[in-house]
Structure formats: structure tokens, C-alpha cells
Design a protein around this motif. Sequence first.
Motif, PDB file in Angstrom:
ATOM      1  N   SER A 119       0.835  -1.200   0.000  1.00  3.94           N
ATOM      2  CA  SER A 119       0.000   0.000   0.000  1.00  3.94           C
ATOM      3  C   SER A 119       0.869   1.249   0.000  1.00  3.94           C
ATOM      4  O   SER A 119       1.975   1.250   0.552  1.00  3.94           O
ATOM      5  N   ARG A 120       0.353   2.290  -0.611  1.00  2.87           N
ATOM      6  CA  ARG A 120       1.076   3.554  -0.640  1.00  2.87           C
ATOM      7  C   ARG A 120       1.221   4.135   0.762  1.00  2.87           C
ATOM      8  O   ARG A 120       2.238   4.771   1.064  1.00  2.87           O
ATOM      9  N   ARG A 121       0.222   3.913   1.583  1.00  2.00           N
ATOM     10  CA  ARG A 121       0.275   4.455   2.938  1.00  2.00           C
ATOM     11  C   ARG A 121       1.428   3.835   3.722  1.00  2.00           C
ATOM     12  O   ARG A 121       2.184   4.535   4.402  1.00  2.00           O
ATOM     13  N   GLU A 122       1.558   2.514   3.655  1.00  2.00           N
ATOM     14  CA  GLU A 122       2.665   1.854   4.352  1.00  2.00           C
ATOM     15  C   GLU A 122       4.009   2.366   3.858  1.00  2.00           C
ATOM     16  O   GLU A 122       4.915   2.628   4.652  1.00  2.00           O
TER      17      GLU A 122
END
Length: 417
Positions: free
Chosen positions: A102-105
Amino acid sequence: FILGSCALCYRAVTRQGAGTGHALSAAALLYAALLYFSTPVASASSTGVFLYLLTLLVPWRASFSTRSLFFSALCAVMAFYAKQYFLAAPAFLALYLLFYRSRREALVYAIAVGVLLLASIVLVYLTSPYYFDNTVFAVRAAAGVFRKPGHLVEQLVDYLAIYGPLLFALMVAWFRGTRPDWRRPAYPWFCFALATLVIVLSLGQSRGNHLSYLFQLMSPLLLVAAMPVLAEQHRDRWLVTALVLMTAVQAARQLPADLRIDEEPWQRVERAIAGAGEIYADPLFLHLLRRQDKTVHQGPLTEWFHFALLKPALLVRDDPHRRVRTMTDTHIARVNDAIAQQHYDLVVLRKGRFGVIGAARQGFPFEPGDGQAAFRENYRLDEELIVSLPPRRGGGNQVIQVWRPRERTPSPGTVVR
């Protein structure tokens, strides 16, 4: 730390379902790789490899949990201070998170590494203001000067000569078994591909530390990725086993079999150092100076320090007295004055390697021209001897020159008491 890296490699292979035999093979091959050239000597390389593997493998085995990613960020910063190129590890991990999780991670992890690294840089700069000049700017500039694309080809050829049988075994396994999905590669293969890219685009072109960067960055990931694939190959098990054994033989052959040296010349130099007061010596004899508690006038990084002149103008210090150029000129003037006054009781240098600063910096007394002539006016060659180093790249025999102060003839009219 070498054994710790091998243990991490062993654990990573077993946790992918491979048996003890394949895990031990991976650990043994990594052990041979890390014993080569620069990694096992008294430096930060082996520590950096261990932290590099912790940075990459712990989050992977913990399913990229928040706690494991924070641990990885801490290890990444410590690896950076072992060897700067190990900062590639968090970049590999962040890219994997970005592409396949994920981009958030990826963003949170990158920010965590950035904040920890920035905080550590501020602390190090305040306590050791020339640390980054020595270890980052000077090394980066020097690497650019001495970069040689042809050396990359030489290293890749030698690397393939060692791991060629293992790579052929992988092709057999993929041809006879399940082929990998390169659209979503396994994490170790993804990191190995990026490590190879770093070698090809940058580190592999360096003329120093032949094969060491490849063994440190690429080999652990190759072995962690390859051994579980080979463990699943049952139809051609004997062929695969033979190819792995051939790889082990090739890995062992690149290690020097005889590390014995002639100690008598080293002992002669040590006796000369012990009997002198102030000594100017090549960094090759740093351990002898420290053993005799002598002042060090030329350290391993002295000849590289002036390369930090090439750092960005934004990072040049406001105070002219604290700039790299001023520090270099001051050191040169100090050595010039010491030579003119015959301050050094003993000068020990490698033949043909006069000076601290080298050919890239003019004005040093040991360089060709007036400076070297001034040195010879004040010092005479006392003896020339050959000291031996282990038979490997960068080793072999070194011709050493021992210089002592000349006796000065009193000028006319001088009263000698």
C-alpha cells in the motif's frame, strides 16, 4: 557479525519451507562470500551487512507489521553509519511496499526512516562536524573521479564465474518446475533485482574493493531467494545438488589459501618506530603507531579529505577557517614546516606514494618539483625494504622507504658549542 548474517540467511531460507541442507548451503556460501577481501577485516563492512539484512528480512518475516517496520527503520539508520551504501536497503523495502502492498505503508515507512536519519544527522554534525565531509562528500567525489565502467564488466564476469552453476541450477528448476510470476515477484527476488541495479549503475564501477560490494549487497538476497526454489526441485535433484556443490567450490577457490606473510620486515619497521620520537608514516603502519602510542600525522582518510571540496556550495561553511580548503592548506603548511625543521625523527612511506594529499592537490611537499626537492634536502633515504601483505587484491609485496633527518652542516661563522 559475519556469523550473524549467515544465521539470518539460514533462518530466512528455512522459513520459506526449505530443508536444513539447503539452508546450511545458503549460509555456507554467504560465509565464503563475506570472507572475501574487505568485509572480514577490521572495518564496519561486516556490521553493515548484518544491519542491512535485518533491515530487509525482519519486516518480511513479520508480514510487514508496524513494529517490524519501525525496527527496520532503526536498523537502516545504523547501517547507514556503518557504510553509507547500505541506505539502499530501506529504499528497496519502501519500493516493495509501494508496488505490492500500500502507498500508505510505503509513505509512513519512508517518513520514519527520513525523520530518524535527519535527527541522527543533526546530532552527528553537532558532535563530529567533519564526519560527513570524510565519509560522504569526500568518498562520493573520489568515487566519481576514480569510477571506471570497465571495472563493472570485470566484476560481473568474476561474479558469474562463481555463481554461474547456481544460476544454471535455477534455470533448470524453473524449466522443469513452476515458473515464477515476474509481474509480482517474491520479495527476495525483488530486492535482489534492485541490489543488482545499484551495482550496475553505481557501486560496481568503483575500482576499489573488487567484488566486495556485489558479495555484500547481492549475494545474501540471491541465496535467500534461490535456495527455496532449488529445494522444490525433486526431478533433477542430483543435478541441482551437483551444481550447488560446484558453486561452493568456486566460492572457496576465490579465497586465498595461504595468508602467511614474512614478519621480519614488519618487525624491523616496528623497531624503528619504537626507537623514534615523532614519526610520519603511511597509514599502512597505523596499527604499529597506535601500538607504540605514537602521534598519528596521516590517517587512512587524510588523503581523501580534500575531495570534500567538491560538495555542494550550499553546504560550505560560512566560517572560512572551518572550511575544507582551509583545513587542508593548514595541514599542508604544518607538514611543510615540520619537514623544514626536521621535526620528524622518522619518515616511513610506500615507494612512489609520496604525500598525504596526492596528485589531485598541488603544493604538498612530497609531490614532484620543489616540494619533493625540499623534502630530500632535509631527509635522506636510510633503507628500503619489502613488506608483504596477504596475497589478494590490494595486497602482495609493498616496497617501503625509511627516511631519516640529514645532518646539517653549520653555516660559516656559526659557533658550535
